[in-house]
Write a protein that holds these residues in place. Structure first.
Motif, PDB file in Angstrom:
ATOM      1  N   THR A  54       0.850  -1.185   0.000  1.00  0.00           N
ATOM      2  CA  THR A  54       0.000   0.000   0.000  1.00  0.00           C
ATOM      3  C   THR A  54       0.890   1.241   0.000  1.00  0.00           C
ATOM      4  OG1 THR A  54      -1.751  -1.138   1.212  1.00  0.00           O
ATOM      5  CG2 THR A  54      -1.776   1.263   1.241  1.00  0.00           C
ATOM      6  N   VAL A 112      -2.920   3.970  -3.056  1.00  0.00           N
ATOM      7  CA  VAL A 112      -3.205   2.844  -3.953  1.00  0.00           C
ATOM      8  C   VAL A 112      -2.596   1.577  -3.365  1.00  0.00           C
ATOM      9  CG1 VAL A 112      -3.186   4.297  -6.027  1.00  0.00           C
ATOM     10  CG2 VAL A 112      -1.107   3.058  -5.361  1.00  0.00           C
ATOM     11  N   ASP A 130       0.503  -3.914 -11.460  1.00  0.00           N
ATOM     12  CA  ASP A 130      -0.724  -3.131 -11.600  1.00  0.00           C
ATOM     13  C   ASP A 130      -1.044  -2.448 -10.279  1.00  0.00           C
ATOM     14  OD1 ASP A 130      -2.891  -2.035 -12.843  1.00  0.00           O
ATOM     15  OD2 ASP A 130      -3.794  -3.927 -13.456  1.00  0.00           O
ATOM     16  N   ILE A 131      -1.968  -1.462 -10.339  1.00  0.00           N
ATOM     17  CA  ILE A 131      -2.389  -0.737  -9.141  1.00  0.00           C
ATOM     18  C   ILE A 131      -3.902  -0.707  -9.074  1.00  0.00           C
ATOM     19  CG2 ILE A 131      -0.313   0.680  -9.016  1.00  0.00           C
ATOM     20  CD1 ILE A 131      -1.820   2.929 -10.350  1.00  0.00           C
ATOM     21  N   TRP A 132      -4.422  -0.603  -7.829  1.00  0.00           N
ATOM     22  CA  TRP A 132      -5.866  -0.601  -7.605  1.00  0.00           C
ATOM     23  C   TRP A 132      -6.221   0.442  -6.553  1.00  0.00           C
ATOM     24  CZ3 TRP A 132      -2.679  -4.808  -7.452  1.00  0.00           C
ATOM     25  CH2 TRP A 132      -2.818  -5.755  -8.465  1.00  0.00           C
ATOM     26  N   GLY A 133      -7.495   0.836  -6.529  1.00  0.00           N
ATOM     27  CA  GLY A 133      -7.991   1.743  -5.505  1.00  0.00           C
ATOM     28  C   GLY A 133      -8.798   2.878  -6.104  1.00  0.00           C
ATOM     29  N   ASP A 134      -9.489   3.626  -5.220  1.00  0.00           N
ATOM     30  CA  ASP A 134     -10.332   4.726  -5.679  1.00  0.00           C
ATOM     31  C   ASP A 134      -9.505   5.829  -6.336  1.00  0.00           C
ATOM     32  OD1 ASP A 134     -13.052   5.952  -5.699  1.00  0.00           O
ATOM     33  OD2 ASP A 134     -12.030   7.498  -4.524  1.00  0.00           O
ATOM     34  N   VAL A 159      -7.211   5.428  -8.510  1.00  0.00           N
ATOM     35  CA  VAL A 159      -7.148   5.093  -9.943  1.00  0.00           C
ATOM     36  C   VAL A 159      -8.428   5.539 -10.641  1.00  0.00           C
ATOM     37  CG1 VAL A 159      -6.903   3.232 -11.612  1.00  0.00           C
ATOM     38  CG2 VAL A 159      -5.617   3.155  -9.466  1.00  0.00           C
ATOM     39  N   ASN A 160      -9.578   5.249 -10.027  1.00  0.00           N
ATOM     40  CA  ASN A 160     -10.869   5.629 -10.625  1.00  0.00           C
ATOM     41  C   ASN A 160     -10.989   7.145 -10.744  1.00  0.00           C
ATOM     42  OD1 ASN A 160     -11.586   2.922 -10.640  1.00  0.00           O
ATOM     43  ND2 ASN A 160     -12.476   3.017  -8.590  1.00  0.00           N
TER      44      ASN A 160
END
Length: 652
Positions: free
Chosen positions: A465, A575, A588-592, A594-595
């Motif tokens: 994180t 992220v 890769d990366i994830w989380g709000d 990114v959105n």
């Protein structure tokens, strides 16, 4: 036999209830100490053969190790060679090629020492197969031809035949079609002497396809027609259909469309009657490409879609891509840009998979070459030590003056040889280091350096994180509409030129490229190693990307070529980042965050870099930049968000 082997056998006996009687019988032979070693070893081998189709590779390794130890204890060399054979096969199944090679080489040495020609042949073939798999065709040919020479001495024509075909296929893979033809003709002669019609038809088909590769269509058609007549004579419906399709392909290559279509349809009809779905999928793909070439886009779409629906459930990525290209070209020719874009994006994804697969294979091949070279160097060093020790012992035992002089001269010679070999070892180690560097370079093209290092050390990389990462999204405006004006090659070329420039910009500002999604480009600053200037660097990279596209638009407009305008958005926040996949790695990366970054891009404007309120709050006092407040803008799924345009501050 030792008790642990008894336990192993009991486990496998209970695992394969369907073969219980056969396994019990073999186990009884194995435990009968009154029988000859060769009989008991053969029972052990047959036991492995019975279990092999049902057992995982690790289980086969356990059994084969048991056979090796048993045979070694009884000094039964043939049994040890059999065990090494199965160990090699198991390692090959696991794609552990250096281990497979080591066991095959040991088995080859034992078979040569005991004069087992048949065993020598099989180990030569297995070694050749590894080199063929690694695309080292010269070495593969060397081992296959050595095996063929012994087969010819033995006189086993069946085995000689398929080896001739195998060698022919390797020559064909290298583009040496005349040499491939020579071996195929030798194969044809053998099967004609045996009057085996099935193999005669196969030989003629291989010869025909070899002529096709050379562009000699009349001879290709002649041999295929002969093969077809034999298949019809013996009633081999599967091969009848296949040879009809082959003939159709050659007619299509010669632009004889009516004949080509007739043969395609005859072949497909037979495949439908016998329910050969795999063959039907290939034929439908051929027909799709055929109708596309003729300009019948409706039928091209129909057949290519059927082929694609079949192949997308398989591992044949190359054929999936070919089907996508057919559908893209057909929809584009119809003027259906939205449908064409769907398949263009799928083509890009599949092409990325193929490129990743090629890199994986190349890495594997380099690792194999490094290991084999290292083993060779180690053996040279061992041989040198043994040779020197042996010669020293000779000198010590014989004090004769003349012999001492001779030995001195000999040592001078050996020293020269040692020096030459030492230089060879040194050069070989340099080659290994070079290959290692190439291997690591390829890995760094896939993963960030820190993640690649963690992966090499641990075999895996932990997800992490990050509290402050600036996520950058870039997307081309009106891409779907404008892409309909370009060919697939032009479109991919344009994207490649832009994305290559973006890669260089990311490297310049030390931000990490994450991935491309169709015409979108995603990067992130502040990972995998956080830094204080990551937000500034992400914005500088975005501004330089926008400048690159603006300059490209000017060049394209001057040439009256299609232009692509771009929007860029950035948001900063937390992220989660990590590796996706087991065989084909992707960071890769994830989380709000990114959105939200994606929303910054989609709600931006052409030729502008749009940033979020949070990114602005972090960077607002930076002397590099000037900001234009946009106010609150409604964003899908997030309500109203404050946004700012950012640009470089011009200094007078």
């Amino acid at each position: 036999m030792q008790s642990n082997y008894v336990f192993i056998f009991l486990v496998f006996i209970f695992s394969y209830a369907g073969a219980q009687t056969r396994l019990d019988s073999l186990y009884g032979v194995l435990e009968d100490s009154t029988l000859h070693d060769s009989i008991r070893s053969n029972a052990f081998k047959e036991y492995i053969v019975e279990c092999y189709p049902h057992s995982p590779s690790d289980s086969v390794l356990i059994l084969a190790h048991g056979l090796f130890q048993y045979s070694g204890k009884e000094d039964y060399q043939r049994g040890m060679a059999r065990a090494l054979n199965y160990q090699g096969l198991a390692y090959f199944d696991k794609s552990e090629y250096p281990e497979a090679m080591a066991h095959y080489q040991m088995g080859l040495k034992i078979s040569q020492e005991i004069g087992d020609k048949n065993g020598v042949v099989w180990f030569l073939i297995f070694i050749a197969h590894i080199y063929e798999h690694q695309e080292d065709f010269p070495k593969a040919l060397d081992y296959y031809q050595r095996a063929l020479k012994i087969r010819e001495e033995i006189g086993d024509k069946d085995e000689i035949g398929w080896m001739l075909v195998t060698i022919a296929h390797i020559y064909s893979a290298q583009g040496n079609f005349p040499k491939a033809h020579d071996y195929l003709q030798r194969f044809l002669k053998i099967v004609e002497e045996k009057e085996d019609k099935v193999w005669i038809a196969d030989a003629l088909t291989n010869i025909a396809l070899n002529y096709k590769n050379q562009g000699d269509y009349p001879k290709a058609l002649d041999n295929l027609q002969r093969a077809l007549r034999i298949s019809e004579e013996i009633g081999d419906t599967v091969m009848i259909a296949l040879r009809l399709i082959n003939i159709g392909q050659i007619n299509a290559d010669q632009d004889d469309y009516p004949k080509a279509l007739s043969y395609y349809q005859q072949g497909l009809k037979i495949q439908e009657e016998i329910g050969d779905k795999d063959a039907m999928a290939w034929t439908m793909s051929y027909l799709g490409a055929f109708y596309l070439k003729m300009g019948n886009y409706i039928k091209a779409i129909s057949y290519c879609k059927k082929g694609f629906d079949h192949f997308k459930n398989s591992n044949n990525i190359h054929q999936q891509k070919e089907s996508c290209k057919c559908l893209y070209d057909a929809y584009k020719a119809q003027g259906n840009g939205s449908k064409a874009l769907v398949y263009l994006e799928q083509m890009q994804v599949l092409d990325d998979s193929l490129q990743t697969k090629k890199i994986d294979v190349k890495l594997q091949q380099m690792e194999f070459a490094i290991q084999v070279q290292a083993d060779s160097i180690n053996q040279v060093e061992k041989d040198l030590k043994l040779e020197m020790a042996h010669r020293a012992e000779l000198l010590k035992k014989d004090r004769n003056k003349n012999l001492a002089i001779g030995a001195g001269l000999f040592f001078l010679f050996v020293a020269g040889g040692y020096y030459i070999r030492w230089r060879y070892v040194k050069k070989s180690k340099a080659v290994i280091e070079k290959e290692k560097d190439r291997s690591e370079s390829l890995l760094l093209n896939i993963l960030p350096a820190e993640i690649a290092e963690e992966l090499k050390l641990k075999g895996s990389a932990d997800a992490r994180t990050f509290d402050m990462v600036s996520v950058l999204f870039a997307d081309f405006e009106g891409f779907t509409r404008k892409s309909a004006k370009l060919s697939a090659e032009e479109l991919i070329g344009e994207l490649n030129d832009c994305f290559r420039a973006f890669d260089q910009i990311c490297e310049k500002y030390r931000i990490e490229k994450i991935k491309t999604i169709g015409d979108a480009y995603m990067a992130a600053g502040g990972l995998p190693v956080p830094s204080e200037d990551s937000v500034r660097n992400a914005i500088l990279a975005a501004i330089e990307m926008e400048s690159f596209v603006a300059n490209r638009i000017v060049e394209k407009q001057a040439k009256k070529e299609t232009i692509f305008e771009m929007r860029i958005g950035i948001h900063t926040g937390p992220v989660v980042a990590g590796i996706v996949g087991v065989k084909k790695f992707q960071y890769d990366i994830w989380g709000d965050t990114v959105n939200t970054a994606s929303r910054m891009e989609s709600n931006g404007e052409i030729d502008k870099v749009n940033i979020s309120q949070h990114t602005y709050d972090i960077i607002k006092d930076d002397p590099y930049f000037t900001f234009e407040k946009r106010g609150k803008i409604r964003v899908k799924g997030k309500g109203e968000l404050e946004m700012y345009f950012v640009s470089l501050k011009h200094v007078a």
